[in-house]
Design an enzyme around this catalytic site. Structure first.
Site, PDB file in Angstrom:
ATOM      1  N   GLU A 164       0.831  -1.213   0.000  1.00 54.98           N
ATOM      2  CA  GLU A 164       0.000   0.000   0.000  1.00 54.98           C
ATOM      3  C   GLU A 164       0.864   1.261   0.000  1.00 54.98           C
ATOM      4  O   GLU A 164       1.448   1.634   1.017  1.00 54.98           O
ATOM      5  CB  GLU A 164      -0.922   0.016   1.226  1.00 54.98           C
ATOM      6  N   GLU A 220      -6.692   3.834   7.277  1.00 54.12           N
ATOM      7  CA  GLU A 220      -5.958   3.318   6.113  1.00 54.12           C
ATOM      8  C   GLU A 220      -5.871   1.799   6.161  1.00 54.12           C
ATOM      9  O   GLU A 220      -6.055   1.122   5.145  1.00 54.12           O
ATOM     10  CB  GLU A 220      -4.557   3.926   6.047  1.00 54.12           C
ATOM     11  N   GLU A 254     -10.374  -3.379   0.759  1.00 56.65           N
ATOM     12  CA  GLU A 254     -10.045  -3.493  -0.656  1.00 56.65           C
ATOM     13  C   GLU A 254      -9.473  -4.868  -0.987  1.00 56.65           C
ATOM     14  O   GLU A 254      -9.819  -5.457  -2.020  1.00 56.65           O
ATOM     15  CB  GLU A 254      -9.059  -2.403  -1.062  1.00 56.65           C
TER      16      GLU A 254
END
Length: 123
Positions: A29, A70, A77
């Protein structure tokens, strides 16, 4: 109840899984890496911007909220990507909502930092 580790073994295993999650977030990420670098700058700055212990705690707490959002967004996701590569309205909506969660945490952090900088240095 499923069988598994108990006591200290469970705590150590949970810690190991958490470290694996942080490593995965760092590896996969880009946004997480950017937020870590920002935190490396902002956390020490919090001790100068905050003029009271509570202000310093609030400044650092906001950064923690960004990390929590986050990580939650990244997990969301990854789960969506795992269960379906096809375009689906609900998948897109879930990803957009996760992204909005991160945006709100960043806006909140910016607001708190700017307000305290104004209060402590401009007045």
């Amino acid at each position: 109840m499923k069988p598994g580790k108990t006591g200290l073994a469970r705590i150590f295993a949970a810690f190991k899984y958490s470290m694996q999650g942080l490593k995965a977030a760092w590896r996969h990420e880009a946004a997480f890496r950017q937020e870590v670098l920002l935190a490396i700058l902002l956390i020490p700055a919090a001790f100068f911007v905050g003029q009271t212990t509570m202000e310093t705690i609030l400044l650092i707490f906001c950064i923690g909220i960004v990390f929590i959002c986050e990580l939650a967004n990244s997990a969301l996701e990854a789960t969506i990507d795992r269960f379906g590569g096809e375009i689906h309205e609900l998948s897109g909506r879930a990803k957009d909502i996760g992204s909005a969660m991160v945006l709100i945490s960043l806006l909140l952090t910016a607001f708190v930092w700017l307000m305290l900088m104004y209060k402590n240095f401009m007045i």
